[in-house]
Design a protein around this motif. Structure first.
Motif, PDB file in Angstrom:
ATOM      1  N   ARG A   1     -24.632  -0.636  70.395  1.00  0.00           N
ATOM      2  CA  ARG A   1     -23.506   0.112  70.190  1.00  0.00           C
ATOM      3  C   ARG A   1     -23.681   1.719  69.751  1.00  0.00           C
ATOM      4  O   ARG A   1     -23.127   2.599  70.080  1.00  0.00           O
ATOM      5  CB  ARG A   1     -23.018  -0.362  68.883  1.00  0.00           C
ATOM      6  N   ARG A   2     -25.092   2.174  68.950  1.00  0.00           N
ATOM      7  CA  ARG A   2     -25.168   3.269  68.638  1.00  0.00           C
ATOM      8  C   ARG A   2     -25.264   4.286  69.883  1.00  0.00           C
ATOM      9  O   ARG A   2     -25.027   5.268  69.927  1.00  0.00           O
ATOM     10  CB  ARG A   2     -26.227   3.285  67.873  1.00  0.00           C
TER      11      ARG A   2
ATOM     12  N   LEU B   1     -26.168  -4.282  67.650  1.00  0.00           N
ATOM     13  CA  LEU B   1     -25.822  -3.226  66.858  1.00  0.00           C
ATOM     14  C   LEU B   1     -26.580  -2.018  67.219  1.00  0.00           C
ATOM     15  O   LEU B   1     -26.248  -0.640  66.779  1.00  0.00           O
ATOM     16  CB  LEU B   1     -26.570  -3.675  65.506  1.00  0.00           C
ATOM     17  N   VAL B   2     -27.965  -2.137  67.899  1.00  0.00           N
ATOM     18  CA  VAL B   2     -28.653  -1.013  68.428  1.00  0.00           C
ATOM     19  C   VAL B   2     -28.063  -0.452  69.513  1.00  0.00           C
ATOM     20  O   VAL B   2     -27.828   0.675  69.855  1.00  0.00           O
ATOM     21  CB  VAL B   2     -30.183  -1.214  68.451  1.00  0.00           C
TER      22      VAL B   2
ATOM     23  N   GLN C   1     -35.478  -8.332  60.122  1.00  0.00           N
ATOM     24  CA  GLN C   1     -35.474  -8.234  58.608  1.00  0.00           C
ATOM     25  C   GLN C   1     -34.819  -7.179  58.116  1.00  0.00           C
ATOM     26  O   GLN C   1     -34.329  -7.156  56.945  1.00  0.00           O
ATOM     27  CB  GLN C   1     -37.118  -8.378  58.038  1.00  0.00           C
ATOM     28  N   HIS C   2     -34.589  -6.106  59.086  1.00  0.00           N
ATOM     29  CA  HIS C   2     -34.325  -4.895  58.639  1.00  0.00           C
ATOM     30  C   HIS C   2     -33.056  -4.368  59.554  1.00  0.00           C
ATOM     31  O   HIS C   2     -32.970  -4.814  60.615  1.00  0.00           O
ATOM     32  CB  HIS C   2     -35.465  -3.774  58.631  1.00  0.00           C
ATOM     33  N   PRO C   3     -32.113  -3.492  59.079  1.00  0.00           N
ATOM     34  CA  PRO C   3     -31.302  -3.073  60.013  1.00  0.00           C
ATOM     35  C   PRO C   3     -31.695  -2.423  61.286  1.00  0.00           C
ATOM     36  O   PRO C   3     -32.613  -1.099  61.060  1.00  0.00           O
ATOM     37  CB  PRO C   3     -30.536  -1.896  59.033  1.00  0.00           C
ATOM     38  N   PRO C   4     -31.317  -2.635  62.402  1.00  0.00           N
ATOM     39  CA  PRO C   4     -32.015  -2.168  63.672  1.00  0.00           C
ATOM     40  C   PRO C   4     -31.262  -0.967  64.040  1.00  0.00           C
ATOM     41  O   PRO C   4     -30.205  -0.809  64.815  1.00  0.00           O
ATOM     42  CB  PRO C   4     -31.533  -3.199  64.862  1.00  0.00           C
ATOM     43  N   SER C   5     -31.746   0.238  63.409  1.00  0.00           N
ATOM     44  CA  SER C   5     -30.872   1.457  63.313  1.00  0.00           C
ATOM     45  C   SER C   5     -31.357   2.134  64.580  1.00  0.00           C
ATOM     46  O   SER C   5     -32.649   2.480  64.564  1.00  0.00           O
ATOM     47  CB  SER C   5     -31.222   2.156  62.146  1.00  0.00           C
ATOM     48  N   TYR C   6     -30.680   2.703  65.396  1.00  0.00           N
ATOM     49  CA  TYR C   6     -30.998   3.371  66.784  1.00  0.00           C
ATOM     50  C   TYR C   6     -31.700   4.711  66.295  1.00  0.00           C
ATOM     51  O   TYR C   6     -32.584   5.340  67.034  1.00  0.00           O
ATOM     52  CB  TYR C   6     -29.824   3.503  67.708  1.00  0.00           C
ATOM     53  N   ASP C   7     -31.302   5.318  65.223  1.00  0.00           N
ATOM     54  CA  ASP C   7     -31.773   6.743  64.837  1.00  0.00           C
ATOM     55  C   ASP C   7     -33.503   6.642  64.456  1.00  0.00           C
ATOM     56  O   ASP C   7     -33.933   7.488  64.362  1.00  0.00           O
ATOM     57  CB  ASP C   7     -31.202   7.187  63.690  1.00  0.00           C
ATOM     58  N   MET C   8     -33.687   5.216  64.082  1.00  0.00           N
ATOM     59  CA  MET C   8     -35.042   4.990  63.802  1.00  0.00           C
ATOM     60  C   MET C   8     -35.804   4.665  65.116  1.00  0.00           C
ATOM     61  O   MET C   8     -36.831   4.561  65.182  1.00  0.00           O
ATOM     62  CB  MET C   8     -35.040   3.735  62.712  1.00  0.00           C
TER      63      MET C   8
ATOM     64  N   GLU D   1     -41.939  -0.402  64.691  1.00  0.00           N
ATOM     65  CA  GLU D   1     -41.549   0.211  63.280  1.00  0.00           C
ATOM     66  C   GLU D   1     -41.438  -0.789  62.362  1.00  0.00           C
ATOM     67  O   GLU D   1     -41.278  -0.621  60.978  1.00  0.00           O
ATOM     68  CB  GLU D   1     -40.022   0.427  63.672  1.00  0.00           C
TER      69      GLU D   1
END
Lengths: 138, 382
Positions: free
Chosen positions: B143-144, B140-141, B242-249, B237
């Protein structure tokens, strides 16, 4: 010996802090915590605001709509109880928060970053309904 | 910067046991003990020289009791890896303890092969029910980054092929002789979680590893040359999985850790001779090159196709085969990246020895796990 049953799909085990979320899911309502001090939305559930560190959180209805932020099509399942392929995604929920879920009711190769989606409900057991997402209907 | 306490600490012993897909006759405890014996031999020490413990599998205090070893320090939160080494080094440099044994191992843990390895699928409430496990989290990370910068599957595969080819010629690697691989071979392996093919992902295996850290003044005249802690940094972070692995974070997670490590060491990425990165998934190595400052943000894809990461290149990576080919047993691989960095700097790497390697960078974690810890080691005390 009986044939071993296929393992059950894993279900969440609600905690005191998350129970309101799962109770609302049973009613097919997607909810989210909102900070009444700073106005931001917080997910996953917690005791205090991660933006202004106040404890003024309340449960509010979520838009239930959003866009695919990122996704992956899984071909090697976590456990045999999942049927492949399945799509796991991070959803950018309208209103300003993200959650992990599945994108369903669409061929996996048609899922794209930015795709508009809406919540759809999967009644897994008597006590757990999972929010999933599907392409937004016109 | 003035006096850096961490520079008073050196690695004087390292050891890896045999690594294998499955280690018959071993448990996590027995393979950890074997690793400890090996590291003590490497350091020319006995247990009586040890007064601090950071032991996985068995547990620090449990091992202390079972070995009849009164200890003045036991790790509190540091993993058997970069965070444990930094915690131990801080304790040594502050005079709380003199010599710390760091060890772990796994055997007989992964038995349900129809599922992914148990350590890859934590049962967290807002993750497990949607079928996530580590490969999906890391996908998921990745891909971003691919969407934002145009990073290609071939660039990811180039990383994986490079690392697997290093392991292919390492007799100690679980996948010794299982290559060579081209990027196309990686792209042709079966898909696990798009964009990650089987060969883009870490393997699963069993094995043990151990390391001994001591005061620099006690590190001289040992069987092996001392390797010094030059600098370190940690950054996270939140909890993994447990949390969305968001590339923006996560796009800058580790930038500060690397800056602090390099500042402590008084060097820059250009001074690094070898990169023993934590190669859990192929794209993560591209991100490491960016956040540690080896190339600019978004430039990691073209960078890995430039030849720089190959043996003989300017920044050779993961020279023993790493988590993809050497071993990944669910815990001690964090320490094994440091062990390989130490071997390179000592000049006794089993394969792919970088000529005149003086400085190595190593790290643990990754964007998909929401943390990045960095360690620099070298053969000269700063």
């Amino acid at each position: 010996m009986t044939i071993e049953a296929k393992p059950q799909l894993p279900v969440p085990h609600p905690t005191p802090i998350s129970q309101p979320f799962w109770d609302a899911c049973l009613r097919h309502e997607l909810t989210v915590q909102k900070c009444t001090s700073c106005g931001k939305l917080i997910f996953i559930p917690q005791d205090f605001c991660r933006y202004c560190f106040t404890e003024t959180l309340e449960w509010v209805p979520s838009s239930g709509t959003g866009k695919v932020y990122s996704y992956t099509t899984v071909w090697r399942p976590q456990t045999p109880s999942f049927e492949v392929p399945y799509v796991v995604a991070i959803i950018d929920i309208d209103g300003g928060y993200q959650m992990l879920s599945n994108v369903i009711n669409v061929p996996p190769d048609q899922v794209k970053v930015g795709m508009a989606v809406e919540v759809v409900w999967d009644d897994v057991t008597d006590t757990i309904t999972l929010p999933k997402f599907q392409p937004r209907q016109a | 910067m003035g006096n850096i306490p961490l520079h008073d600490v050196a690695v004087v012993g390292v050891y890896n046991t045999k690594q294998a897909r499955s280690l018959e006759g071993h448990t996590s405890r027995t393979i950890t003990v074997e690793a400890i014996r090996g590291a003590l031999d490497d350091a020319g020490m006995t247990l009586s020289d040890i007064d601090g413990l950071c032991i996985g599998g068995i547990g620090s205090r449990a091992f202390g009791y079972e070995a009849g070893l009164r200890h003045t320090w036991a790790a509190n939160g540091g993993l058997v890896g970069v965070s444990g080494v930094l915690e131990a080094a801080a304790a040594i440099s502050n005079g709380i303890v003199n010599t710390v044994l760091i060890a772990s191992g796994s055997a007989g843990v992964y038995t349900q092969r129809e599922s992914t390895a148990p350590w890859t699928r934590p049962s967290n409430e807002f993750v497990e029910c949607w079928g996530l496990f580590t490969a999906a989290e890391f996908a998921l990370v990745a891909r971003r980054h691919m969407e934002r910068y145009g990073t290609t599957p071939h660039q990811l595969a180039t990383v994986a092929a490079t690392i697997r080819n290093n392991g292919n010629i390492n007799p100690g690697a679980v996948y010794y002789g299982r290559g060579p691989f081209t990027p196309e071979d990686v792209l042709n392996s079966r898909m696990i979680a798009d964009p990650y093919h089987l060969l883009d992902c870490a393997m699963t295996s069993e094995g043990g590893g151990a390391m001994i850290l001591t005061r620099a003044d006690r590190a001289q005249d040992r069987p092996k040359p001392p390797v010094y802690v030059l600098g370190g940094g940690m950054e996270g972070e939140g909890p993994a999985y447990q949390h969305p692995p968001s590339y923006d974070m996560l796009d800058e997670t580790g930038v500060g850790a690397a800056k602090r490590a390099f500042r402590m060491a008084g060097i820059t990425p250009n001074d690094v001779d070898v990169c023993e990165f934590y190669d859990n998934f192929s794209w993560e190595v591209i991100r490491m090159l960016e956040v540690f400052g080896f190339c600019g943000q978004g430039e990691g894809g073209p960078f890995v196709e430039s030849g720089a990461i190959q043996p003989g290149g300017k920044f050779p990576i993961v020279t023993d085969g790493g988590l993809m080919s050497f071993s990944h047993s669910g815990n001690v691989q964090r320490l094994q990246r440091i062990i390989q960095a130490v071997r390179q700097v000592r000049g006794d790497s089993v394969v792919n020895q970088v000529p005149n390697a003086h400085v190595a960078i190593t790290n643990n974690g990754g964007a998909g796990a929401l943390y990045t810890d960095v360690l620099l080691v070298g053969d000269q005390r700063p």
